[in-house]
Design an enzyme around this catalytic site. Structure first.
Site, PDB file in Angstrom:
ATOM      1  N   LYS A  41      -6.187  -0.175  -3.049  1.00  0.00           N
ATOM      2  CA  LYS A  41      -4.924   0.035  -2.850  1.00  0.00           C
ATOM      3  C   LYS A  41      -4.691   0.514  -1.392  1.00  0.00           C
ATOM      4  CE  LYS A  41      -1.988   1.378  -5.820  1.00  0.00           C
ATOM      5  NZ  LYS A  41      -0.886   0.677  -5.014  1.00  0.00           N
ATOM      6  N   GLY A  42      -3.458   0.564  -0.880  1.00  0.00           N
ATOM      7  CA  GLY A  42      -3.229   1.233   0.312  1.00  0.00           C
ATOM      8  C   GLY A  42      -2.918   0.414   1.476  1.00  0.00           C
ATOM      9  N   GLY A  44      -0.194  -0.487   2.222  1.00  0.00           N
ATOM     10  CA  GLY A  44       0.969  -0.203   2.668  1.00  0.00           C
ATOM     11  C   GLY A  44       0.942   1.428   3.091  1.00  0.00           C
ATOM     12  N   GLY A  70       5.256  -0.973  -1.741  1.00  0.00           N
ATOM     13  CA  GLY A  70       4.977  -2.376  -1.210  1.00  0.00           C
ATOM     14  C   GLY A  70       5.738  -3.429  -1.646  1.00  0.00           C
ATOM     15  N   SER A  71       5.465  -4.461  -1.309  1.00  0.00           N
ATOM     16  CA  SER A  71       6.442  -5.799  -1.485  1.00  0.00           C
ATOM     17  C   SER A  71       6.749  -5.842  -3.041  1.00  0.00           C
ATOM     18  CB  SER A  71       6.154  -6.964  -0.828  1.00  0.00           C
ATOM     19  OG  SER A  71       4.829  -7.457  -1.238  1.00  0.00           O
ATOM     20  N   GLU A  79       0.496   7.285  -4.132  1.00  0.00           N
ATOM     21  CA  GLU A  79       0.232   6.573  -5.508  1.00  0.00           C
ATOM     22  C   GLU A  79      -0.896   7.116  -6.125  1.00  0.00           C
ATOM     23  OE1 GLU A  79       1.239   2.249  -2.993  1.00  0.00           O
ATOM     24  OE2 GLU A  79      -0.910   2.957  -3.014  1.00  0.00           O
TER      25      GLU A  79
HETATM   26  C1  5RP Z   1       0.853   0.430  -0.727  1.00  0.00           C
HETATM   27  C2  5RP Z   1      -0.135  -0.336  -1.764  1.00  0.00           C
HETATM   28  C3  5RP Z   1       0.419  -1.583  -2.390  1.00  0.00           C
HETATM   29  O1  5RP Z   1       0.464  -1.670  -3.932  1.00  0.00           O
HETATM   30  C4  5RP Z   1      -0.587  -2.824  -2.068  1.00  0.00           C
HETATM   31  O2  5RP Z   1      -0.618  -2.955  -0.517  1.00  0.00           O
HETATM   32  C5  5RP Z   1      -0.086  -4.137  -2.764  1.00  0.00           C
HETATM   33  O3  5RP Z   1       1.087  -4.463  -1.633  1.00  0.00           O
HETATM   34  P1  5RP Z   1       1.884  -5.615  -1.907  1.00  0.00           P
HETATM   35  O4  5RP Z   1       2.715  -5.786  -3.250  1.00  0.00           O
HETATM   36  O5  5RP Z   1       2.957  -5.755  -0.729  1.00  0.00           O
HETATM   37  O6  5RP Z   1       1.133  -6.986  -1.926  1.00  0.00           O
HETATM   38  O7  5RP Z   1      -1.094   0.043  -2.442  1.00  0.00           O
HETATM   39  O8  5RP Z   1      -0.179   1.434  -0.454  1.00  0.00           O
END
Ligand code: 5RP
Length: 220
Positions: free
Chosen positions: A94-95, A97, A29-30, A103
């Site tokens: 989570k998820g 992304g 993720g970012s 994860e």
């Molecule tokens: C990816 C995830 C990420 O940790 C979650 O989506 C948060 O992402 P971001 O740091 O871009 O806000 O679970 O599968």
């Protein structure tokens, strides 16, 4: 302070939790991407990393960080990753992304889960963010019906295939009163690979980026 600046602050603060000479688990993720950039600065002081997605693996390798197959290791002190929502009980969704299954697997092996988020992700109750559920393709319709019976509205993530070759249903409208129970129940539906509730194995520490600086939350 922007959301990205808060993410950057927690990504850098997470370096404090990286154990020198050891392997670190790295999320997706970012926020995790910002952590990878920061980790590159200390790459000569770690043994390597385990990646929770192909994207993360490529980014780590792009920085010259050795990436281990999870099956090669038995011991990993920390896993560092973002979240879409987190509660004071350290339960997470989570998820966003789409990397939730890997994860969850990497987090299961790690001694500690260090969650890194900006302050917008901290909630009293989970569920405003649609719950991602990874599904075996042939089970998509069956799982969608079962999730509807649980009170949710599943929506197929269009044009998305996970690193494991599966689909994601994003489930809106679930009342998540007992995250541990719901995580267990959804995982029992035939065809579900895993769901984005991280409550059976919550975070141990959460670093929260706020305009006032990085705050540290631990389980109450
Ligand atoms: C990816 C995830 C990420 O940790 C979650 O989506 C948060 O992402 P971001 O740091 O871009 O806000 O679970 O599968």
């Amino acid at each position: 302070m922007t959301q990205d600046e808060m993410k950057l602050a927690v990504a850098r603060a997470a370096l404090e939790y990286v154990v020198e000479g050891r392997i670190v688990g790295v999320g997706t993720g970012s926020t995790a991407r910002m952590f990878i950039e920061a980790l590159a600065g200390m790459k000569d002081r770690i043994a390597g990393a385990v990646a929770s997605s192909e994207d993360t693996r490529q980014r780590l390798e792009g920085h010259g960080i050795k990436v281990f197959d999870l099956n090669e290791i038995t011991d990993m002190p920390v896993y560092i990753d973002g979240a879409d929502e987190i509660t004071p009980e350290m339960h997470m969704i989570k998820g966003g992304g789409g990397a939730l299954t890997r994860e969850k697997i990497v987090a299961a092996v790690a001694g500690k889960f260090i969650c890194i988020v900006d302050g917008t992700k901290v909630v009293d109750y989970l569920g405003r963010f649609p719950l991602p559920v990874e599904v075996i393709p042939m089970a998509r319709a069956h799982v969608a019906r079962e999730l509807t019976r649980l009170g949710g509205t599943p929506v197929l993530r269009e044009g998305f295939v996970t690193d494991n070759g599966n689909l994601i249903l994003d489930v809106k409208g679930l009342k998540i009163v007992d995250p541990v129970d719901l995580e267990t129940r959804i995982n029992q539906i035939a065809g579900v690979v895993t769901n984005g509730l991280f409550a059976l194995r919550p975070a141990d520490v959460c670093l929260i980026g706020t305009p006032e600086g990085v705050q540290t939350m631990t389980a109450e």
